[in-house]
Enzyme design. Sequence first.
Site, PDB file in Angstrom:
ATOM      1  N   MET A   1       0.738  -1.041  -0.037  1.00 18.99           N
ATOM      2  CA  MET A   1       0.136   0.090  -0.212  1.00 18.99           C
ATOM      3  C   MET A   1       0.917   1.265  -0.024  1.00 18.99           C
ATOM      4  SD  MET A   1      -3.104   0.738   0.034  1.00 18.99           S
ATOM      5  CE  MET A   1      -4.191  -0.613   0.411  1.00 18.99           C
ATOM      6  N   CYS A   2       0.730   1.887  -0.933  1.00 19.81           N
ATOM      7  CA  CYS A   2       1.456   3.212  -1.151  1.00 19.81           C
ATOM      8  C   CYS A   2       0.687   4.256  -0.328  1.00 19.81           C
ATOM      9  CB  CYS A   2       1.877   3.355  -2.421  1.00 19.81           C
ATOM     10  SG  CYS A   2       2.128   2.425  -3.609  1.00 19.81           S
ATOM     11  N   ARG A   3       1.220   5.414  -0.426  1.00 21.47           N
ATOM     12  CA  ARG A   3       0.691   6.811   0.309  1.00 21.47           C
ATOM     13  C   ARG A   3       0.820   7.960  -0.902  1.00 21.47           C
ATOM     14  NH1 ARG A   3      -1.667   5.701   4.764  1.00 21.47           N
ATOM     15  NH2 ARG A   3      -2.124   4.032   3.267  1.00 21.47           N
TER      16      ARG A   3
END
Length: 234
Positions: A1-3
């Site tokens: 999961m990236c930001r």
Amino acid sequence: MCRHAAWLGPPRTLASLIHEPEHGLLRQAYAPRLQRHATVNADGFGIAWYDAELGEPVRYRRAVPIWTDANLPGLARAARSHCLLAAVRSATAGMPVEESATAPFAAGRWLLSHNGRVARQAVRPLADDAESACDSAWLAAAVFARAAAGAPLGEAVAEVVTLAAGKDPEARLNLLACDGESLAATAWGDTLFLHLGEGVLVASEPLDDRPGWRAVPDHSLVTARPGALRVEPL
Ligand code: GLN
């Protein structure tokens, strides 16, 4: 999961998303506070901004940790726009780690970033081609194709999320897209926050501890243009 994070409002620099806030994307790359999947975002980063003179956004992406790019702080201090988008990446297992797999993806005036993962067979039928084998690139291509065919950005994003989730119920589909005049974002499996002031700030998690950050409920669509913001269930 990236930001990821985006701004739409009076012109600001990209440093206002990355370096200036205490928990900006630079900090979120190695110490995110609310990330549910993965612990660091060290597989690359991308920034993009709209220049009044150019018809298309300017984009800068690299497949290295954001803190290793010594040229970025100067660039981010100078890159100023009414519409900004930036992302830091933690590649999903099996996805390529290369610039072309790094958000933001772009086509014409559209940009898109994705926090999450989706089965490739759930997204491949939604677009003809994509710039990378990465799941996010296919989601972006599917949204861009619908927007290019005339769909409003929010509708394009909502349709792609709903179709992909229908084929892969385990998918996490937090998308963040913009076209220089409007933003569209989804909360679908991970956190998403809004901060309203002179403009609208959308981010996977708060960039600082100022009051006013508000969590977007899961399975929602956010659409924003100057002076207008909507949050609706998907
Ligand atoms: N699946 C996407 C990738 O591999 C996004 C990953 C993420 O949100 N961590 O880049």
